[in-house]
Write a protein that holds these residues in place. Structure first.
Motif, PDB file in Angstrom:
ATOM      1  N   GLY A   1       0.955  -1.329  -0.017  1.00  0.00           N
ATOM      2  CA  GLY A   1       0.059   0.092   0.269  1.00  0.00           C
ATOM      3  C   GLY A   1       1.145   1.858  -0.363  1.00  0.00           C
ATOM      4  N   PHE A   2       0.570   2.552  -0.737  1.00  0.00           N
ATOM      5  CA  PHE A   2       0.592   3.674  -0.490  1.00  0.00           C
ATOM      6  C   PHE A   2       1.926   3.673   0.471  1.00  0.00           C
ATOM      7  CE2 PHE A   2       1.429   8.185  -0.934  1.00  0.00           C
ATOM      8  CZ  PHE A   2       2.075   8.371  -2.370  1.00  0.00           C
ATOM      9  N   PRO A   3       3.412   4.341   1.088  1.00  0.00           N
ATOM     10  CA  PRO A   3       3.871   4.630  -0.205  1.00  0.00           C
ATOM     11  C   PRO A   3       4.723   2.882  -0.629  1.00  0.00           C
ATOM     12  CG  PRO A   3       5.149   5.418   1.433  1.00  0.00           C
ATOM     13  CD  PRO A   3       3.513   5.163   1.618  1.00  0.00           C
ATOM     14  N   LEU A   4       4.374   1.973  -0.476  1.00  0.00           N
ATOM     15  CA  LEU A   4       5.032   0.519  -1.300  1.00  0.00           C
ATOM     16  C   LEU A   4       3.693   0.884  -2.285  1.00  0.00           C
ATOM     17  CD1 LEU A   4       5.910  -0.904   2.105  1.00  0.00           C
ATOM     18  CD2 LEU A   4       7.881   0.767   0.143  1.00  0.00           C
ATOM     19  N   ALA A   5       4.671  -0.350  -2.822  1.00  0.00           N
ATOM     20  CA  ALA A   5       3.897  -1.222  -4.346  1.00  0.00           C
ATOM     21  C   ALA A   5       2.240  -1.644  -3.698  1.00  0.00           C
ATOM     22  CB  ALA A   5       4.325  -2.508  -4.764  1.00  0.00           C
ATOM     23  N   ALA A   6       1.473  -1.601  -4.733  1.00  0.00           N
ATOM     24  CA  ALA A   6      -0.625  -1.898  -4.158  1.00  0.00           C
ATOM     25  C   ALA A   6       0.246  -2.907  -3.716  1.00  0.00           C
ATOM     26  CB  ALA A   6      -0.629  -1.606  -5.463  1.00  0.00           C
ATOM     27  N   CYS A   7      -1.359  -3.748  -2.475  1.00  0.00           N
ATOM     28  CA  CYS A   7      -1.625  -4.927  -2.608  1.00  0.00           C
ATOM     29  C   CYS A   7      -2.409  -5.740  -3.627  1.00  0.00           C
ATOM     30  CB  CYS A   7      -2.121  -5.085  -0.841  1.00  0.00           C
ATOM     31  SG  CYS A   7      -1.531  -3.709   0.083  1.00  0.00           S
ATOM     32  N   PHE A   8      -2.366  -7.120  -3.122  1.00  0.00           N
ATOM     33  CA  PHE A   8      -3.122  -7.717  -4.608  1.00  0.00           C
ATOM     34  C   PHE A   8      -3.451  -8.293  -3.662  1.00  0.00           C
ATOM     35  CE2 PHE A   8       0.393  -5.766  -6.801  1.00  0.00           C
ATOM     36  CZ  PHE A   8      -0.179  -5.178  -7.684  1.00  0.00           C
TER      37      PHE A   8
END
Length: 82
Positions: free
Chosen positions: A75-82
């Motif tokens: 999740g922001f600011p990291l990669a989106a969650c899938f």
């Protein structure tokens, strides 16, 4: 070195302005209650945290270095969650 489940931390002092827990063995997820704090600085990097970074408060104001090198934090600011 600290080792505990961050998910179980449901209360923080309202006056808390800096939360620096980097380079530990903290696991679980970041609690939603962090969104209610007016933190000037946050660093939870280099732990074993997982889950989505809660949205709201100041948590999205920090760059990815505050969160990186965790097991599966997303999740922001990291990669989106899938």
């Amino acid at each position: 070195m600290f080792e505990f489940n961050m998910s179980t931390m449901t209360e923080f002092p309202a006056s808390l302005s800096v939360l620096d827990l980097n380079h530990n063995s903290i696991y679980g997820s970041l609690p939603e209650t962090l969104t209610g704090l007016k933190l000037e600085a946050l660093n939870v990097s280099y732990n074993r945290l997982c889950g989505e970074i809660p949205t709201g408060g100041r948590l999205q104001n920090y760059d990815n270095t505050a969160y990186f090198h965790n097991r599966c934090l997303c999740g922001f600011p990291l990669a989106a969650c899938f």
